[in-house]
Design a protein around this motif. Structure first.
Motif, PDB file in Angstrom:
ATOM      1  N   ASP A  51       0.916  -1.075  -0.052  1.00  0.00           N
ATOM      2  CA  ASP A  51      -0.168  -0.354   0.119  1.00  0.00           C
ATOM      3  C   ASP A  51       0.571   0.669  -0.019  1.00  0.00           C
ATOM      4  O   ASP A  51       0.037   2.646  -0.342  1.00  0.00           O
ATOM      5  CB  ASP A  51      -0.752  -0.431   1.545  1.00  0.00           C
ATOM      6  N   LEU A  52       2.129   0.958   0.034  1.00  0.00           N
ATOM      7  CA  LEU A  52       3.330   1.987   0.586  1.00  0.00           C
ATOM      8  C   LEU A  52       3.399   3.019  -0.947  1.00  0.00           C
ATOM      9  O   LEU A  52       2.688   3.819  -0.988  1.00  0.00           O
ATOM     10  CB  LEU A  52       4.050   1.644   0.723  1.00  0.00           C
ATOM     11  N   GLU A  53       2.739   2.137  -1.702  1.00  0.00           N
ATOM     12  CA  GLU A  53       2.760   3.125  -3.705  1.00  0.00           C
ATOM     13  C   GLU A  53       1.975   3.703  -3.525  1.00  0.00           C
ATOM     14  O   GLU A  53       2.316   4.326  -4.165  1.00  0.00           O
ATOM     15  CB  GLU A  53       3.398   1.599  -4.725  1.00  0.00           C
ATOM     16  N   GLN A  54       0.864   3.457  -3.129  1.00  0.00           N
ATOM     17  CA  GLN A  54      -0.553   4.045  -3.779  1.00  0.00           C
ATOM     18  C   GLN A  54      -0.071   5.356  -2.856  1.00  0.00           C
ATOM     19  O   GLN A  54      -0.179   6.442  -3.426  1.00  0.00           O
ATOM     20  CB  GLN A  54      -1.646   2.937  -3.404  1.00  0.00           C
ATOM     21  N   VAL A  55       0.346   4.892  -1.818  1.00  0.00           N
ATOM     22  CA  VAL A  55       0.349   6.400  -1.091  1.00  0.00           C
ATOM     23  C   VAL A  55       1.527   7.395  -1.379  1.00  0.00           C
ATOM     24  O   VAL A  55       1.447   8.976  -1.560  1.00  0.00           O
ATOM     25  CB  VAL A  55       0.556   5.939   0.614  1.00  0.00           C
ATOM     26  N   ASP A  56       2.543   6.187  -1.604  1.00  0.00           N
ATOM     27  CA  ASP A  56       3.911   7.500  -1.651  1.00  0.00           C
ATOM     28  C   ASP A  56       3.926   7.920  -3.695  1.00  0.00           C
ATOM     29  O   ASP A  56       3.364   8.966  -3.906  1.00  0.00           O
ATOM     30  CB  ASP A  56       5.002   6.556  -1.544  1.00  0.00           C
ATOM     31  N   PRO A  81      17.243   8.661  -1.231  1.00  0.00           N
ATOM     32  CA  PRO A  81      15.992   8.931  -1.022  1.00  0.00           C
ATOM     33  C   PRO A  81      15.308   8.764   0.479  1.00  0.00           C
ATOM     34  O   PRO A  81      15.418   7.672   0.745  1.00  0.00           O
ATOM     35  CB  PRO A  81      15.012   8.445  -2.597  1.00  0.00           C
ATOM     36  N   PRO A  82      14.735   9.442   0.887  1.00  0.00           N
ATOM     37  CA  PRO A  82      13.975   8.778   1.653  1.00  0.00           C
ATOM     38  C   PRO A  82      12.510   7.835   2.498  1.00  0.00           C
ATOM     39  O   PRO A  82      12.169   8.005   0.823  1.00  0.00           O
ATOM     40  CB  PRO A  82      12.736   9.996   2.547  1.00  0.00           C
ATOM     41  N   ALA A  83      12.529   7.077   4.040  1.00  0.00           N
ATOM     42  CA  ALA A  83      12.434   6.304   3.371  1.00  0.00           C
ATOM     43  C   ALA A  83      10.806   6.062   2.934  1.00  0.00           C
ATOM     44  O   ALA A  83      10.093   5.201   2.722  1.00  0.00           O
ATOM     45  CB  ALA A  83      11.949   5.688   4.353  1.00  0.00           C
ATOM     46  N   GLY A  84      10.002   6.740   3.105  1.00  0.00           N
ATOM     47  CA  GLY A  84       8.611   7.652   2.741  1.00  0.00           C
ATOM     48  C   GLY A  84       8.345   9.013   2.479  1.00  0.00           C
ATOM     49  O   GLY A  84       9.188   9.713   2.340  1.00  0.00           O
ATOM     50  N   PRO A  85       7.127   9.075   3.334  1.00  0.00           N
ATOM     51  CA  PRO A  85       7.042  11.035   2.828  1.00  0.00           C
ATOM     52  C   PRO A  85       7.647  11.678   3.536  1.00  0.00           C
ATOM     53  O   PRO A  85       7.587  11.322   4.795  1.00  0.00           O
ATOM     54  CB  PRO A  85       5.466  10.556   2.178  1.00  0.00           C
ATOM     55  N   THR A  86       7.743  12.594   3.218  1.00  0.00           N
ATOM     56  CA  THR A  86       8.193  13.771   4.465  1.00  0.00           C
ATOM     57  C   THR A  86       6.934  14.179   4.681  1.00  0.00           C
ATOM     58  O   THR A  86       6.114  14.668   4.668  1.00  0.00           O
ATOM     59  CB  THR A  86       9.115  15.139   3.228  1.00  0.00           C
ATOM     60  N   GLU A  87       7.532  15.206   6.296  1.00  0.00           N
ATOM     61  CA  GLU A  87       6.273  15.815   6.863  1.00  0.00           C
ATOM     62  C   GLU A  87       6.139  16.962   5.841  1.00  0.00           C
ATOM     63  O   GLU A  87       4.361  17.174   6.138  1.00  0.00           O
ATOM     64  CB  GLU A  87       7.236  16.381   8.009  1.00  0.00           C
ATOM     65  N   GLU A  88       6.663  17.124   5.239  1.00  0.00           N
ATOM     66  CA  GLU A  88       5.522  18.658   4.666  1.00  0.00           C
ATOM     67  C   GLU A  88       4.519  17.968   3.349  1.00  0.00           C
ATOM     68  O   GLU A  88       3.563  18.451   2.784  1.00  0.00           O
ATOM     69  CB  GLU A  88       6.356  19.093   3.266  1.00  0.00           C
ATOM     70  N   VAL A 109      13.212  -0.671   7.191  1.00  0.00           N
ATOM     71  CA  VAL A 109      14.914  -0.699   6.300  1.00  0.00           C
ATOM     72  C   VAL A 109      15.400  -2.097   6.719  1.00  0.00           C
ATOM     73  O   VAL A 109      15.701  -1.712   8.096  1.00  0.00           O
ATOM     74  CB  VAL A 109      15.891   0.360   6.677  1.00  0.00           C
ATOM     75  N   ILE A 110      15.757  -3.177   5.822  1.00  0.00           N
ATOM     76  CA  ILE A 110      15.931  -4.313   7.142  1.00  0.00           C
ATOM     77  C   ILE A 110      17.427  -4.633   6.334  1.00  0.00           C
ATOM     78  O   ILE A 110      18.112  -3.884   5.484  1.00  0.00           O
ATOM     79  CB  ILE A 110      15.314  -5.250   5.877  1.00  0.00           C
ATOM     80  N   ALA A 111      18.320  -5.166   6.910  1.00  0.00           N
ATOM     81  CA  ALA A 111      19.726  -5.259   6.895  1.00  0.00           C
ATOM     82  C   ALA A 111      19.875  -6.158   5.739  1.00  0.00           C
ATOM     83  O   ALA A 111      19.799  -6.107   5.464  1.00  0.00           O
ATOM     84  CB  ALA A 111      20.192  -5.701   7.979  1.00  0.00           C
ATOM     85  N   SER A 112      21.460  -5.090   4.830  1.00  0.00           N
ATOM     86  CA  SER A 112      21.664  -6.272   3.902  1.00  0.00           C
ATOM     87  C   SER A 112      21.579  -7.848   4.223  1.00  0.00           C
ATOM     88  O   SER A 112      21.981  -8.111   2.931  1.00  0.00           O
ATOM     89  CB  SER A 112      22.509  -5.003   3.674  1.00  0.00           C
ATOM     90  N   GLU A 113      22.871  -7.509   5.051  1.00  0.00           N
ATOM     91  CA  GLU A 113      22.652  -9.975   4.989  1.00  0.00           C
ATOM     92  C   GLU A 113      21.598  -9.925   5.145  1.00  0.00           C
ATOM     93  O   GLU A 113      21.842 -10.962   4.887  1.00  0.00           O
ATOM     94  CB  GLU A 113      23.418  -9.545   6.503  1.00  0.00           C
ATOM     95  N   GLN A 114      20.847  -9.107   5.834  1.00  0.00           N
ATOM     96  CA  GLN A 114      18.741 -10.328   5.120  1.00  0.00           C
ATOM     97  C   GLN A 114      18.746 -10.302   4.369  1.00  0.00           C
ATOM     98  O   GLN A 114      17.943 -11.468   4.074  1.00  0.00           O
ATOM     99  CB  GLN A 114      18.096  -9.613   6.697  1.00  0.00           C
ATOM    100  N   LEU A 115      18.986  -9.601   3.723  1.00  0.00           N
ATOM    101  CA  LEU A 115      18.525  -9.245   2.065  1.00  0.00           C
ATOM    102  C   LEU A 115      18.733 -10.119   0.966  1.00  0.00           C
ATOM    103  O   LEU A 115      18.315 -10.672   0.138  1.00  0.00           O
ATOM    104  CB  LEU A 115      18.472  -7.930   1.671  1.00  0.00           C
ATOM    105  N   CYS A 144       8.955  -1.928  -2.273  1.00  0.00           N
ATOM    106  CA  CYS A 144       8.741  -0.224  -1.510  1.00  0.00           C
ATOM    107  C   CYS A 144       8.909   0.791  -0.820  1.00  0.00           C
ATOM    108  O   CYS A 144       8.448   2.276  -0.902  1.00  0.00           O
ATOM    109  CB  CYS A 144       7.255  -0.235  -0.974  1.00  0.00           C
ATOM    110  N   VAL A 145      10.185  -0.050   0.034  1.00  0.00           N
ATOM    111  CA  VAL A 145      11.130   1.653   0.498  1.00  0.00           C
ATOM    112  C   VAL A 145      12.249   0.985   0.038  1.00  0.00           C
ATOM    113  O   VAL A 145      13.151   0.486  -0.523  1.00  0.00           O
ATOM    114  CB  VAL A 145      11.493   0.901   2.545  1.00  0.00           C
ATOM    115  N   ARG A 146      13.076   2.389  -0.510  1.00  0.00           N
ATOM    116  CA  ARG A 146      13.632   2.418  -1.573  1.00  0.00           C
ATOM    117  C   ARG A 146      14.765   1.597  -1.100  1.00  0.00           C
ATOM    118  O   ARG A 146      15.776   1.612  -1.645  1.00  0.00           O
ATOM    119  CB  ARG A 146      13.672   4.203  -1.965  1.00  0.00           C
TER     120      ARG A 146
END
Length: 940
Positions: A51-56, A81-88, A109-115, A144-146
């Protein structure tokens, strides 16, 4: 879910991290059942992230409207880039509306070794299709998290490279075995020729069972899975959803009155995929794959060794072949260096040279053993096109990627990246030269794109102005923005299918190495690839869909493959429309069929027209089970060209039609042209054939291809000869004083039309005469009938999308509309069933002899009499359509007196034939029946 070092619930101590850590344990990875359960848990946990795709997307759209964007696509390449939408963005009304009724979703935000552990599952032996689907769905949600997407792309690229190295070793070993089989074949051929002291037939085609394994290696199959997962990260829909689930979600949103969110793929995000695919060093793999396919084609007898006379050592060892290939690739950087001719796009080649005749494009005979051999290479063919053809994507994404690559090279050279500079120095000289040339080309391309965008921004060009500007700049006349129907090729649906940005048109990117490699590969292995696609047409909708995005590759596809793809696509649209709207009943008078049909259908929308149509002729008895509909198409097609409507005029050849430039005397002419476009589009969608032969230039307008001087030959041969003389001889020697104007007849009044602004003051010289001829052709065949063509395309593309019909060439489109030009009675006899007769009966022999004595026009009348249409299906008479789909022609015995005429049931392709006393009587009765009873229905 507690906060972790990811700042959004995805830290090392979180539940999600703990579940991912379980992938370290061999017990979970080696057991297929345990692995599926673990991935199912992960899938359910991360699915809300989609759902983050739609919101973002809404937040980004609101930000772009409320703030002034800074045109620096690669400015933030170093900082994530930021993980989600900015405050603005969260303060905008659009964001609040999108979040209404939704729970707050964290951005873990997942650690690289886990991914890395998640991506490593794709290499495991226990990775089944179900596991693959789960991993792709999990990766898609996490991406969906960049920040996660960047790591996933990097890790999947590493896995793909390792698997590619293993596949290269496998194919190198296989190539050695195949080369040995090829050498043995040549030796046997020489022995046979020597024993007979002369030429002898080639040994029997086939590959020895010891030469190759039947199944692809694990590395090859896993590589397909990894690349599918990588590309799915950039899909706007979750890969776990089937087509049916996506359609169901769309219908649910419509019922609830919710607006569909329009996802537009971000060019900056796509540039990440472009860089990942182009960074894979798989050139040796492609060389071995190409050589193996060439040897297999020769050994199986579907190609000759002369077809691969491009320096390939089919019977030699792999090292020699690799050296030859390396030398060839080294020379490929210069133009015209490869002996293989690249198939050009529609507008670049002349008639006859470019388009093979689709009626002669007979597929090769494929044995079961050959099918198994070719299927062994299918995974690597899929990988080849996923890596190379996927590079022909959004031009903006490629421009961003090339700019970032150029900046990286410049940073390395200037000392900002010492390790990168050392790596560049360690490269071979030819690689460094290629990198420098690529960087310069990328920079030049980016500058040219920006300059062109600044010049044309907010400025609408006419067709003549765009042609003149392209010719002055030396650019090819491909798919121009001012051609008829260009708005349909700039639509969102066209962009999504062709892999370009909305508002842009797909073209071959000659500067892209991957695209050039795809074109060469497609041309070199045209027969093999067409055989693979005939065995599994669904590949064009999945892993090999990228072939359709490169115009030059589409030309190498056989007509029957494109036709099958087109019909499957249109069938899905028709079934969806039929479920929603049902059938449409259209009563018409035969004597006024054009006007009645126009009035009945003009207010129907495209979805209603896509469904089933039931025709009834007022005043006639008949039940439409398919036969009445075929006759309606046939009669309506003839009435379209009724000179009383003044819509079309015949060309000079007398056999083809083109829009009448003076049709505006009829106040409804544009509405009629739109209606005709709908009818022809409906016929194509339904698989019906029409007696509607248009000029070649008109077919080009439908396909969005620029016309050329050769197209003028069928319209006005005298004018064509004059234009050819201007091109072939010096203007001064012809004694002509020409300017950039041309005369046009307007109801007897001759008007002078300027081809370009101020054209009456521009003299035609040997320097600009090519531009003058091109402008004359477009003015005569495009501008003069622009309104009519645009109206036709408005109706046509309501039913047939531009992205699907653009697969065909003008010759193929004519075949698709009109069917086969000749009636093959041998084919009809071979596909005939008998009821009450036997094929050896005397009456049946008289019937076929009588039918063969008829002229082609009389045979067309007979076909119209028994089937409802005079056109032959493209697949031949074995594909005749009846009430229950494909239904063969049948002859039933009529036990009545011999004074009766033959009767027909067009819904069943059935002829009721009485028993006559002689062949002469059979011929006489048959002629009376087809001439007097070719039209009209009744119950006798």
């Amino acid at each position: 879910d507690g906060e972790g070092d990811g700042g959004g619930g995805g830290g090392r101590d979180s539940f999600l991290a703990a579940v991912l850590e379980l992938l370290k344990r061999p017990g979970y990875v080696k057991s297929g059942a345990c692995l599926e359960l673990l991935l199912q848990l992960l899938d359910q946990t991360v699915r809300p992230l989609t759902d983050l795709e739609q919101v973002d997307a809404v937040a980004s759209a609101s930000a772009s409207r409320s703030a002034t964007p800074t045109p620096t696509p690669a400015a933030d390449a170093k900082s994530p880039p930021p993980a989600g939408p900015t405050e603005e963005e969260k303060g905008t009304e659009e964001y609040k509306k999108a979040m209404e009724g939704r729970m707050q979703i964290p951005h873990p935000v997942i650690a690289s070794e886990q991914l890395r552990l998640l991506c490593g599952v794709l290499r495991a032996d226990s990775c089944s299709d179900e596991v693959l689907s789960r991993v792709a769905s999990i990766a898609h949600a996490l991406a969906c998290v960049r920040e996660n997407k960047a790591v996933l792309v990097e890790e999947l690229s590493k896995v793909a490279q390792m698997l590619g190295d293993g596949a290269t070793r496998e194919l190198s070993h296989l190539r050695s075995h195949l080369s040995g089989a090829m050498a043995d074949r040549k030796a046997r051929s020489s022995c046979i020729a020597g024993a007979t002291d002369g030429a002898s037939p080639e040994p029997e085609a086939g590959i020895p069972s010891s030469a190759m394994a039947v199944a692809a290696s694990d590395a090859e199959v896993k590589m397909v899975r990894v690349l599918q997962t990588l590309t799915s990260l950039f899909d706007t829909e979750s890969p776990a959803k089937t087509r049916r689930e996506r359609d169901r979600d769309a219908r649910r949103r419509r019922r609830e009155g919710k607006a569909e969110v329009k996802f537009v793929q971000d060019p900056e995000q796509l540039s990440v995929l472009y860089r990942a695919l182009t960074s894979l060093a798989l050139e040796p793999l492609w060389d071995h794959l190409s050589d193996c396919l060439a040897i297999v084609s020769v050994l199986e007898g579907i190609a000759n060794e002369e077809d691969y006379s491009d320096g390939t050592n089919l019977g030699g060892n792999a090292n020699a072949a690799a050296e030859s290939k390396t030398e060839s690739d080294g020379n490929d950087s210069s133009e015209e260096s490869t002996p293989q001719r690249r198939p050009r796009s529609h507008s670049e080649a002349s008639d006859g040279e470019r388009e093979p005749d689709p009626t002669l494009d007979a597929p090769p005979r494929v044995t079961s053993s050959m099918a198994g051999v070719l299927a062994r290479f299918l995974p690597m063919v899929e990988v080849f096109f996923m890596v190379n053809a996927s590079a022909n994507m959004n031009p903006k994404a490629k421009a961003i990627a090339r700019q970032q690559q150029s900046e990286a090279v410049q940073a390395a050279v200037s000392g900002e990246g010492a390790e990168e500079a050392k790596a560049q120095e360690a490269k071979p000289e030819e690689c460094k030269t290629g990198d420098a040339e690529d960087s310069e080309a990328a920079a030049a391309t980016d500058t040219e794109v920006k300059k062109e965008a600044m010049e044309t921004e907010g400025k609408e060009q006419t067709l003549e102005e765009e042609i003149a500007s392209r010719l002055r700049a030396g650019l090819p006349l491909r798919r121009m923005n001012s051609l008829p129907g260009a708005k349909f090729r700039r639509s969102a649906a066209y962009a999504a299918r062709m892999g370009v940005a909305e508002g842009e048109v797909a073209e071959d990117d000659d500067e892209d190495a991957g695209v050039r490699r795809c074109i060469r590969f497609m041309e070199r292995h045209r027969i093999v690839l067409n055989v693979l696609l005939r065995q599994n047409p669904a590949l064009l909708e999945r892993s090999l869909a990228s072939i359709l995005r490169i115009p030059a590759c589409r030309l190498a596809l056989s007509f029957d493959i494109k036709r099958t793809y087109f019909r499957n696509y249109m069938r899905r649209l028709r079934h969806n429309a039929h479920r929603r709207y049902g059938s449409l009943r259209v009563p018409v008078h035969r004597s006024n069929i054009f006007q009645d049909s126009f009035q009945q259908l003009r207010h129907r929308n495209a979805e209603e027209l896509r469904g089933r149509i039931h025709i009834s002729f007022i005043g006639e008895d008949g039940i439409d089970a398919g036969g009445l509909t075929r006759e309606w198409y046939s009669v309506l097609a003839r009435e379209m060209f009724n000179p009383n409507y003044c819509l079309f005029i015949p060309a000079s050849d007398g056999a083809t039609m083109q829009p009448n430039p003076l049709s505006n005397w009829n106040p409804e002419h544009l509405d009629f042209f739109k209606f005709i476009g709908r009818i022809i589009g409906k016929a194509l969608a339904d698989g019906q054939l029409l007696e509607a032969h248009f000029t070649r230039s008109f077919y080009k307008h439908v396909l969005g291809i620029p016309v050329d001087v050769e197209d003028m030959q069928s319209i006005d041969p005298d004018y064509f000869n004059n234009l050819k003389q201007i091109l072939e001889y010096p203007v001064e020697a012809l004694g002509l004083e020409l300017s950039f104007t041309m005369d046009r007849d307007n109801f007897g009044r001759v008007e002078s039309i300027a081809l370009v602004p101020g054209g009456e003051k521009i003299e035609v010289t040997d320097v600009n005469k090519a531009q003058y001829v091109q402008l004359c052709c477009h003015s005569r065949m495009t501008t003069a009938i622009r309104q009519q063509v645009d109206a036709f395309l408005d109706g046509f593309h309501e039913l047939v999308p531009a992205e699907v019909i653009s697969l065909f060439t003008p010759k193929e489109l004519e075949l698709l509309i009109c069917g086969m030009p000749n009636i093959d009675l041998d084919d009809l006899e071979a596909n005939t069933d008998y009821e009450g007769f036997r094929s050896s009966d005397e009456g049946i022999r008289w019937f076929w002899n009588a039918l063969r004595s008829l002229s082609q026009s009389e045979r067309a009348l007979f076909l119209q009499f028994v089937t409802g249409t005079s056109k032959v299906p493209l697949e031949g008479f074995s594909a005749l359509q009846g009430m229950r789909g494909a239904q063969r022609f049948s002859i039933h015995k009529n036990h009545g007196p011999s004074t009766l005429l033959p009767t027909a049931h067009t819904c069943f392709n059935q002829l009721d034939l009485p028993v006559y006393k002689s062949e002469e009587e059979t011929l006489e009765r048959l002629k009376v029946a087809i001439k007097e009873g070719a039209e009209g229905f009744g119950f006798g």
